[in-house]
Design a protein around this motif. Structure first.
Motif, mmCIF file in Angstrom:
data_model
loop_
_atom_site.group_PDB
_atom_site.id
_atom_site.type_symbol
_atom_site.label_atom_id
_atom_site.label_comp_id
_atom_site.label_asym_id
_atom_site.label_seq_id
_atom_site.Cartn_x
_atom_site.Cartn_y
_atom_site.Cartn_z
ATOM 1 N N UNK A 184 0.913 -1.062 0.161
ATOM 2 C CA UNK A 184 0.058 -0.092 0.062
ATOM 3 C C UNK A 184 0.870 1.310 -0.066
ATOM 4 N N UNK A 185 0.378 2.202 -1.027
ATOM 5 C CA UNK A 185 0.982 3.386 -1.027
ATOM 6 C C UNK A 185 0.453 4.560 -0.950
ATOM 7 N N UNK A 186 0.899 5.826 -0.673
ATOM 8 C CA UNK A 186 0.275 7.238 -0.816
ATOM 9 C C UNK A 186 0.522 7.988 -2.302
ATOM 10 N N UNK A 187 -0.409 7.467 -3.235
ATOM 11 C CA UNK A 187 -0.367 7.711 -4.618
ATOM 12 C C UNK A 187 -1.549 8.668 -5.095
ATOM 13 N N UNK A 188 -2.213 9.222 -4.090
ATOM 14 C CA UNK A 188 -3.059 10.414 -4.446
ATOM 15 C C UNK A 188 -2.423 11.497 -5.301
ATOM 16 N N UNK A 189 -3.343 12.102 -6.068
ATOM 17 C CA UNK A 189 -2.611 13.255 -6.847
ATOM 18 C C UNK A 189 -2.353 14.375 -5.730
ATOM 19 N N UNK A 190 -1.435 14.244 -4.968
ATOM 20 C CA UNK A 190 -0.744 15.174 -4.288
ATOM 21 C C UNK A 190 0.553 15.129 -3.815
ATOM 22 N N UNK A 191 1.097 15.785 -3.160
ATOM 23 C CA UNK A 191 2.484 16.059 -2.785
ATOM 24 C C UNK A 191 3.204 14.410 -2.447
ATOM 25 N N UNK A 192 2.193 13.587 -1.721
ATOM 26 C CA UNK A 192 2.577 12.597 -1.090
ATOM 27 C C UNK A 192 3.041 11.374 -2.369
ATOM 28 N N UNK A 193 2.538 11.797 -3.510
ATOM 29 C CA UNK A 193 2.945 10.973 -4.606
ATOM 30 C C UNK A 193 4.133 11.318 -5.086
ATOM 31 N N UNK A 194 4.743 12.658 -5.121
ATOM 32 C CA UNK A 194 5.767 12.938 -5.666
ATOM 33 C C UNK A 194 6.895 12.327 -4.426
ATOM 34 N N UNK A 195 6.578 12.436 -3.226
ATOM 35 C CA UNK A 195 7.501 11.777 -2.415
ATOM 36 C C UNK A 195 7.860 10.354 -2.653
ATOM 37 N N UNK A 196 6.630 9.613 -2.684
ATOM 38 C CA UNK A 196 7.011 7.934 -3.145
ATOM 39 C C UNK A 196 7.620 8.075 -4.373
ATOM 40 N N UNK A 197 7.461 8.649 -5.397
ATOM 41 C CA UNK A 197 8.065 8.545 -6.526
ATOM 42 C C UNK A 197 9.626 8.984 -6.474
ATOM 43 N N UNK A 198 10.048 10.130 -5.715
ATOM 44 C CA UNK A 198 11.287 10.367 -5.387
ATOM 45 C C UNK A 198 12.012 9.171 -4.601
ATOM 46 N N UNK A 199 11.358 8.607 -3.941
ATOM 47 C CA UNK A 199 11.900 7.416 -3.143
ATOM 48 C C UNK A 199 12.410 6.345 -3.826
ATOM 49 N N UNK A 200 11.345 6.088 -5.072
ATOM 50 C CA UNK A 200 11.818 4.976 -6.076
ATOM 51 C C UNK A 200 12.951 5.454 -7.144
ATOM 52 N N UNK A 201 12.907 6.791 -7.208
ATOM 53 C CA UNK A 201 14.058 7.331 -8.202
ATOM 54 C C UNK A 201 15.388 7.005 -7.457
ATOM 55 N N UNK A 202 15.386 7.317 -6.134
ATOM 56 C CA UNK A 202 16.493 7.060 -5.417
ATOM 57 C C UNK A 202 16.831 5.547 -5.393
ATOM 58 N N UNK A 235 -0.858 -7.003 -9.489
ATOM 59 C CA UNK A 235 -2.027 -7.140 -8.505
ATOM 60 C C UNK A 235 -1.635 -7.351 -7.084
ATOM 61 N N UNK A 236 -0.349 -6.928 -6.994
ATOM 62 C CA UNK A 236 0.250 -6.858 -5.480
ATOM 63 C C UNK A 236 0.162 -5.475 -4.620
ATOM 64 N N UNK A 237 -0.146 -4.415 -5.653
ATOM 65 C CA UNK A 237 -0.154 -3.059 -4.776
ATOM 66 C C UNK A 237 -1.682 -2.895 -4.605
ATOM 67 N N UNK A 238 -2.116 -2.246 -3.688
ATOM 68 C CA UNK A 238 -3.562 -1.944 -3.537
ATOM 69 C C UNK A 238 -3.898 -1.026 -4.516
ATOM 70 N N UNK A 258 -2.442 -4.760 4.814
ATOM 71 C CA UNK A 258 -1.230 -4.938 3.989
ATOM 72 C C UNK A 258 -0.041 -5.402 4.740
ATOM 73 N N UNK A 259 0.770 -5.960 4.022
ATOM 74 C CA UNK A 259 1.927 -6.680 4.491
ATOM 75 C C UNK A 259 3.213 -5.570 4.432
ATOM 76 N N UNK A 260 3.030 -4.686 3.301
ATOM 77 C CA UNK A 260 4.271 -3.639 3.403
ATOM 78 C C UNK A 260 3.681 -2.282 2.964
ATOM 79 N N UNK A 261 4.297 -1.251 3.768
ATOM 80 C CA UNK A 261 3.835 0.109 3.274
ATOM 81 C C UNK A 261 5.044 1.181 3.145
ATOM 82 N N UNK A 262 5.022 1.960 2.401
ATOM 83 C CA UNK A 262 6.025 2.957 2.389
ATOM 84 C C UNK A 262 5.611 4.369 3.176
ATOM 85 N N UNK A 263 5.976 4.807 4.341
ATOM 86 C CA UNK A 263 5.344 5.700 5.114
ATOM 87 C C UNK A 263 6.518 6.504 5.840
#
Length: 413
Positions: A184-202, A235-238, A258-263
């Motif tokens: 589970x992630x925070x991918x709403x159209x908000x700054x939270x999505x940019x934060x998750x994306x930046x983590x993955x870019x890293x 099908x592994x991401x909510x 959820x078994x995994x979460x980025x937060x």
């Protein structure tokens, strides 16, 4: 009759004296966010302690969701006595705020000794073009949380060491029926999505600049969003992650869905609180993994406190900020947000009960990737949120979406 007039006069005089005493107090207005990091009750408690030590100061507190914070600060610009004295700001905003002279330059207060005691990533939060526009306060990045009991039930004996392994473990958990959507992630159209994306870019060793120009088509940047979309397709991401903010993620994970979460940091102690979580005691935490086993990914999600140029009481406002950001206060409230001070991480009182979090932070806080910083960040962020959502919803491909994003970013100043 004389006695009644005398009593009335005395009462009026007392009222005037009380009114005069009240007006003698310095009134400050401070703007905070009501979302993650320090809780509203914690900030109110810190402020009450400050006011006890400074009885000549009263601070009016206002709390808004993170999504409203930037626009509130901008809207109050030029409001004079009706504006804010102290504001909480994100690490991307000093570039824009300095252009419009919205925050006091406090560089003179940052001696080399003070700088040496603060994490570099925290200091970057308040810095633009070698000037400091406030004091770092919230030192934060995103961590990978995992449910120990779920992993054990699936026969997974060790936490994942790479994002590929996260997907493999999630597939096992789903196949065995332990949890329908392991991630589970925070991918709403908000700054939270940019934060998750930046983590993955890293995680994929990417960046946002090439030859001094903004780009979103570097291999790492493309791999990041391609991975995010693939986790949905497998099908592994909510799928509701596309509508979730950080608090939604916390609630889903704490409910055992959820078994995994980025937060952020704040979730660690809340998810371990039996009053607020069904999975308390089963919480594992680690730095966000990288592409290769053993790599650490991290993004800078820190925030600072600054004095506005419009403040009528800049000295008192800065004094309040230095109190909130002082090491003793931060150490005392280290359960939801970790201190900016390096030596705090060896303090037994800070470590107690959250040793796993501190150990994860010790690795992650030294490799934090900054989001792309430009004066027009708000427009850039809105554009990037839309592009990422289009990719995640299958309306465009990662390659096409990021190419268009790079072209659009080139037009911003």
């Amino acid at each position: 009759m004389k006695r009644r007039v005398t009593l009335q006069f005395s009462g009026c005089l007392a009222a005037l004296l009380i009114s005069g005493y009240a007006s003698a107090k310095t009134e400050l207005s401070a703007l905070f966010m009501s979302q993650s990091a320090y809780s509203e009750s914690d900030i109110r408690a810190m402020t009450a302690d400050y006011e006890k030590q400074h009885p000549d100061v009263h601070i009016n507190l206002e709390f808004v969701p993170y999504e409203a914070l930037h626009d509130k600060i901008v809207a109050a610009r030029g409001a004079g006595s009706h504006g804010y004295d102290v504001v909480l700001f994100d690490d991307m905003w000093p570039a824009e705020f300095s252009r419009f002279n919205m925050l006091k330059d406090v560089s003179a207060d940052f001696t080399p000794e003070i700088k040496s005691k603060i994490f570099t990533g925290a200091l970057n939060t308040v810095t633009w073009k070698d000037k400091q526009y406030g004091m770092p306060w919230i030192l934060d990045t995103k961590y990978l949380y995992y449910n120990k009991a779920m992993l054990a039930k699936a026969g997974i004996t060790t936490p994942p060491t790479s994002w590929a392994q996260v997907i493999e473990d999630s597939a096992i958990l789903k196949q065995k029926g332990i949890v329908k959507y392991p991630l589970v992630w925070s991918w709403s159209q908000a700054e939270a999505l940019i934060c998750d994306y930046t983590t993955m870019v890293s995680a994929f060793k990417g960046g946002f600049y090439q030859d001094g120009k903004l780009t979103f088509t570097s291999p790492g940047a493309l791999k990041a969003v391609t991975f995010m979309k693939a986790s949905l397709d497998k099908g592994v991401t909510n799928p509701n992650s596309n509508e979730y903010l950080e608090e939604d993620v916390r609630k889903v994970f704490s409910n055992g869905d959820a078994a995994f979460a980025l937060n952020w940091t704040y979730m660690y102690n809340l998810a371990n609180d039996p009053k607020q979580s069904k999975v308390a005691g089963d919480i594992g935490i680690m730095p966000a993994p990288g592409e290769s086993p053993g790599d650490v990914a991290s993004m800078n999600g820190s925030m600072g406190l600054g004095v506005t140029q419009a403040s009528a009481h800049p000295e008192q406002a800065w004094n309040y900020i230095t109190y909130l950001t002082s090491q003793p206060v931060q150490n005392n409230y280290a359960r939801l947000s970790l201190p900016i001070w390096k030596s705090s991480y060896q303090d037994p009182a800070v470590r107690q009960g959250q040793e796993a979090l501190i150990d994860a932070a010790d690795k992650a806080l030294n490799v934090m990737l900054m989001r792309p910083i430009i004066p027009a960040y708000s427009q850039l962020s809105n554009m990037l949120q839309q592009r990422l959502q289009q990719i995640l919803m299958g309306q465009t491909t990662p390659e096409a979406g990021m190419q268009e994003m790079t072209k659009s970013a080139a037009r911003l100043r």
